[in-house]
Design a protein around this motif. Structure first.
Motif, PDB file in Angstrom:
ATOM      1  N   THR A 221     -47.842  44.963  36.308  1.00  0.00           N
ATOM      2  CA  THR A 221     -47.993  44.460  37.613  1.00  0.00           C
ATOM      3  C   THR A 221     -49.657  44.692  38.331  1.00  0.00           C
ATOM      4  N   SER A 222     -50.170  45.218  37.675  1.00  0.00           N
ATOM      5  CA  SER A 222     -51.782  45.284  37.897  1.00  0.00           C
ATOM      6  C   SER A 222     -52.650  44.766  37.073  1.00  0.00           C
ATOM      7  N   GLY A 223     -53.809  44.462  37.436  1.00  0.00           N
ATOM      8  CA  GLY A 223     -55.119  43.923  36.894  1.00  0.00           C
ATOM      9  C   GLY A 223     -55.197  42.317  37.007  1.00  0.00           C
ATOM     10  N   TRP A 224     -54.158  41.859  38.165  1.00  0.00           N
ATOM     11  CA  TRP A 224     -54.069  40.335  38.323  1.00  0.00           C
ATOM     12  C   TRP A 224     -53.780  40.043  39.681  1.00  0.00           C
ATOM     13  N   LYS A 225     -54.091  39.079  40.173  1.00  0.00           N
ATOM     14  CA  LYS A 225     -53.672  38.559  41.642  1.00  0.00           C
ATOM     15  C   LYS A 225     -53.704  37.209  41.757  1.00  0.00           C
ATOM     16  N   LEU A 226     -52.321  36.670  42.318  1.00  0.00           N
ATOM     17  CA  LEU A 226     -52.264  35.248  42.662  1.00  0.00           C
ATOM     18  C   LEU A 226     -52.914  34.740  43.910  1.00  0.00           C
ATOM     19  N   SER A 227     -53.384  33.588  43.881  1.00  0.00           N
ATOM     20  CA  SER A 227     -53.781  33.048  45.271  1.00  0.00           C
ATOM     21  C   SER A 227     -52.721  32.844  46.018  1.00  0.00           C
ATOM     22  N   GLY A 228     -53.295  32.425  47.472  1.00  0.00           N
ATOM     23  CA  GLY A 228     -52.118  32.193  48.407  1.00  0.00           C
ATOM     24  C   GLY A 228     -51.130  31.082  48.168  1.00  0.00           C
ATOM     25  N   ASN A 229     -51.803  29.882  47.467  1.00  0.00           N
ATOM     26  CA  ASN A 229     -50.911  28.723  47.013  1.00  0.00           C
ATOM     27  C   ASN A 229     -50.177  28.913  45.784  1.00  0.00           C
ATOM     28  N   ARG A 230     -50.474  30.137  44.806  1.00  0.00           N
ATOM     29  CA  ARG A 230     -49.837  30.347  43.655  1.00  0.00           C
ATOM     30  C   ARG A 230     -50.497  29.433  42.943  1.00  0.00           C
ATOM     31  N   LYS A 231     -51.863  28.799  42.778  1.00  0.00           N
ATOM     32  CA  LYS A 231     -51.988  27.801  41.824  1.00  0.00           C
ATOM     33  C   LYS A 231     -53.440  28.353  41.098  1.00  0.00           C
ATOM     34  N   GLN A 232     -54.032  29.582  41.540  1.00  0.00           N
ATOM     35  CA  GLN A 232     -55.063  30.277  40.728  1.00  0.00           C
ATOM     36  C   GLN A 232     -54.358  31.751  40.784  1.00  0.00           C
ATOM     37  N   ILE A 233     -54.987  32.152  39.542  1.00  0.00           N
ATOM     38  CA  ILE A 233     -54.756  33.610  39.256  1.00  0.00           C
ATOM     39  C   ILE A 233     -56.235  34.224  38.814  1.00  0.00           C
ATOM     40  N   THR A 234     -56.490  35.596  39.459  1.00  0.00           N
ATOM     41  CA  THR A 234     -57.595  36.237  39.178  1.00  0.00           C
ATOM     42  C   THR A 234     -57.494  37.564  38.469  1.00  0.00           C
ATOM     43  N   PHE A 235     -58.111  37.770  37.411  1.00  0.00           N
ATOM     44  CA  PHE A 235     -57.827  39.038  36.645  1.00  0.00           C
ATOM     45  C   PHE A 235     -58.903  39.975  36.933  1.00  0.00           C
ATOM     46  N   THR A 236     -58.574  41.228  37.635  1.00  0.00           N
ATOM     47  CA  THR A 236     -59.334  41.976  38.220  1.00  0.00           C
ATOM     48  C   THR A 236     -60.022  43.065  37.369  1.00  0.00           C
ATOM     49  N   ASP A 237     -59.583  43.165  35.998  1.00  0.00           N
ATOM     50  CA  ASP A 237     -60.270  44.143  35.255  1.00  0.00           C
ATOM     51  C   ASP A 237     -61.851  43.985  34.953  1.00  0.00           C
ATOM     52  N   LYS A 238     -62.364  44.743  34.042  1.00  0.00           N
ATOM     53  CA  LYS A 238     -63.878  44.859  33.781  1.00  0.00           C
ATOM     54  C   LYS A 238     -64.014  43.748  32.666  1.00  0.00           C
ATOM     55  N   LYS A 239     -63.257  43.009  32.236  1.00  0.00           N
ATOM     56  CA  LYS A 239     -63.396  41.964  31.155  1.00  0.00           C
ATOM     57  C   LYS A 239     -63.977  40.759  31.470  1.00  0.00           C
ATOM     58  N   GLY A 240     -64.127  40.426  32.838  1.00  0.00           N
ATOM     59  CA  GLY A 240     -64.898  39.540  33.266  1.00  0.00           C
ATOM     60  C   GLY A 240     -64.145  38.011  33.025  1.00  0.00           C
ATOM     61  N   ILE A 241     -62.882  37.933  32.983  1.00  0.00           N
ATOM     62  CA  ILE A 241     -62.024  36.815  33.073  1.00  0.00           C
ATOM     63  C   ILE A 241     -61.976  36.035  34.185  1.00  0.00           C
ATOM     64  N   GLY A 242     -61.878  36.776  35.370  1.00  0.00           N
ATOM     65  CA  GLY A 242     -62.002  36.203  36.607  1.00  0.00           C
ATOM     66  C   GLY A 242     -60.787  35.329  37.029  1.00  0.00           C
ATOM     67  N   LYS A 243     -61.417  33.989  37.861  1.00  0.00           N
ATOM     68  CA  LYS A 243     -60.255  33.330  38.277  1.00  0.00           C
ATOM     69  C   LYS A 243     -59.905  31.883  37.379  1.00  0.00           C
ATOM     70  N   LEU A 244     -58.656  31.733  37.020  1.00  0.00           N
ATOM     71  CA  LEU A 244     -58.427  30.618  36.520  1.00  0.00           C
ATOM     72  C   LEU A 244     -57.304  29.688  37.277  1.00  0.00           C
ATOM     73  N   LYS A 245     -57.562  28.484  36.905  1.00  0.00           N
ATOM     74  CA  LYS A 245     -56.676  27.357  37.648  1.00  0.00           C
ATOM     75  C   LYS A 245     -55.493  27.352  36.834  1.00  0.00           C
ATOM     76  N   LEU A 246     -54.151  27.324  37.400  1.00  0.00           N
ATOM     77  CA  LEU A 246     -53.003  27.234  36.818  1.00  0.00           C
ATOM     78  C   LEU A 246     -52.605  25.738  36.747  1.00  0.00           C
TER      79      LEU A 246
END
Length: 398
Positions: A111-136
């Motif tokens: 339940t941690s390490g990620w965050k969905l955007s307001g429209n639930r069409k993008q997800i951002t991974f917040t750990d230090k691996k550098g994945i960042g924001k992905l489009k779904l």
């Protein structure tokens, strides 16, 4: 538990970061397995403590989200617990001693390490691996579910790209009108199945159809220099073809099972030991290509979704016994017509399907379902290995 899968779109650097996260989770799992091998009496709590020491020792492990490291520990302990369970049950043959992973393809967050955007069409991974924001990229709508109902987020690397899976805790039942019908199914290699009404579903044989192309792609791999970029491309093309065939087989099993369940209130089928059947090297390829396991899995899943009864019966003598008088008429696999002295002449598979239905009504077989959270139609770990722990189901909107 439902699984919604989207294709993750990002840049090359983000894909490399996903691969790094997968390798890190694999490293943690393998280290936990090694720690268990070297120390007697190690339990799950000891593995969690070992994970903490790994995060303190290796910076690349610390960069991965702590919950993702915990899921890697849980994967390691599940293989250990399965090994102990098989030993206690005295299962014949190999007991499944835990092995080191070489080519992991997924990493799982809680339940941690990620965050969905307001429209639930993008997800951002917040750990230090550098994945960042992905489009779904996908058709499912996550807005129907609260964020708290999303229990896991999994990143999966396949031959055709990277996927994001959301494991959602939700009910998935549909009320349907009863049909008053019951049916027995006999799966086969010539026909996909024959039911007790005499209907035959053709066997698509996806692997056989694509075997020529697979052979060509495999030769392309063999002719490329080991370690070269062209060999990697050839391997990827081969992997894409295998992935397409597996998806075709799964989709066919799903659609066929859904149609059978919606058309009947009772569905009876054979309690086949697929693991033992594929030991016959003459039939192993054809049995695997038929997809009996996938078909049974979806029958039991849709049985719970639509409130229908699915019954697995003992397959012994269902092909040999006469459905009319009960006499045993021995026949080889090449004999496709059942001929009894009582005058009953039927197709071999049709006769077996009728026997399966009668057996289901007389003994009730193993009544149950594959769906997560419900009892299974077979004993856990004996016939359909790993059936309870799998949570990959279809969307309720299907």
């Amino acid at each position: 538990m439902l699984v919604f899968e989207f294709k993750g779109q990002g840049k090359t650097a983000q894909y490399l970061a996903i691969d790094e996260a997968i390798l890190t989770a694999q490293f943690v799992r393998n280290k936990c397995i090694r720690y268990w091998m070297d120390n007697e009496g190690v339990g799950q709590k000891d593995l969690y403590r070992h994970n903490t020491s790994l995060r303190a020792e290796f910076s690349f492990v610390k960069n991965l989200n702590s919950h993702a490291c915990q899921t890697a520990v849980e994967r390691a302990y599940s293989s250990i617990a399965r090994f102990y369970s098989n030993c206690r049950k005295s299962i014949p043959g190999k007991k499944g001693y835990p092995k080191f992973k070489k080519n992991s393809r997924s990493v799982e967050y809680k339940t941690s390490g990620w965050k969905l955007s307001g429209n639930r069409k993008q997800i951002t991974f917040t750990d230090k691996k550098g994945i960042g924001k992905l489009k779904l990229k996908g058709t499912w709508d996550l807005n129907f579910y609260q964020l708290g109902s999303i229990k896991r987020v999994r990143l999966v690397h396949r031959a055709d790209g990277y996927y994001v899976q959301f494991l959602v805790s939700a009910e998935n039942k549909v009320e349907g009108e009863p049909t008053g019908k019951a049916i027995g199914l006999d799966v086969g290699l010539k026909e996909f199945y024959t039911d007790s009404n005499g209907h035959k579903e053709p066997n698509p044989r996806f692997y056989r159809e694509g075997e020529k192309r697979l052979g060509f792609l495999q030769r392309r791999v063999s002719h490329r220099e080991i370690g070269s970029a062209n060999r990697k491309k050839a391997i990827n093309r081969l992997g894409r073809k295998h992935l397409k065939i597996s998806r075709q087989r799964e989709e066919h099993a799903k659609k066929t099972a859904r149609c059978v369940i919606q058309s009947n209130d009772w569905v009876a089928y054979e309690d086949l030991r697929i693991k033992n059947l594929v030991k016959n090297h003459c039939l192993a390829k054809s049995i695997s290509d038929a997809g009996w396991y996938q078909f049974r899995k979806w029958l039991e899943y849709f049985g719970v979704k639509f409130g229908k009864i699915t019954i697995a019966v003992n397959p012994a003598y269902t092909s040999q016994k006469c459905s009319s008088c009960g006499t045993i008429v021995k026949k080889s696999l090449s004999t496709r017509t059942h001929v009894c002295r009582c005058g009953c002449i039927l197709d071999r598979d049709w006769n077996a399907a009728i026997n399966i239905l009668k057996l289901a009504f007389s003994t009730a077989g193993h009544v149950g379902t594959y769906a997560s959270g419900d009892p299974t139609a077979t004993l856990i770990g004996e016939i359909l290995s790993g059936q309870v722990r799998s949570m990959k189901e279809e969307s309720p909107s299907l």
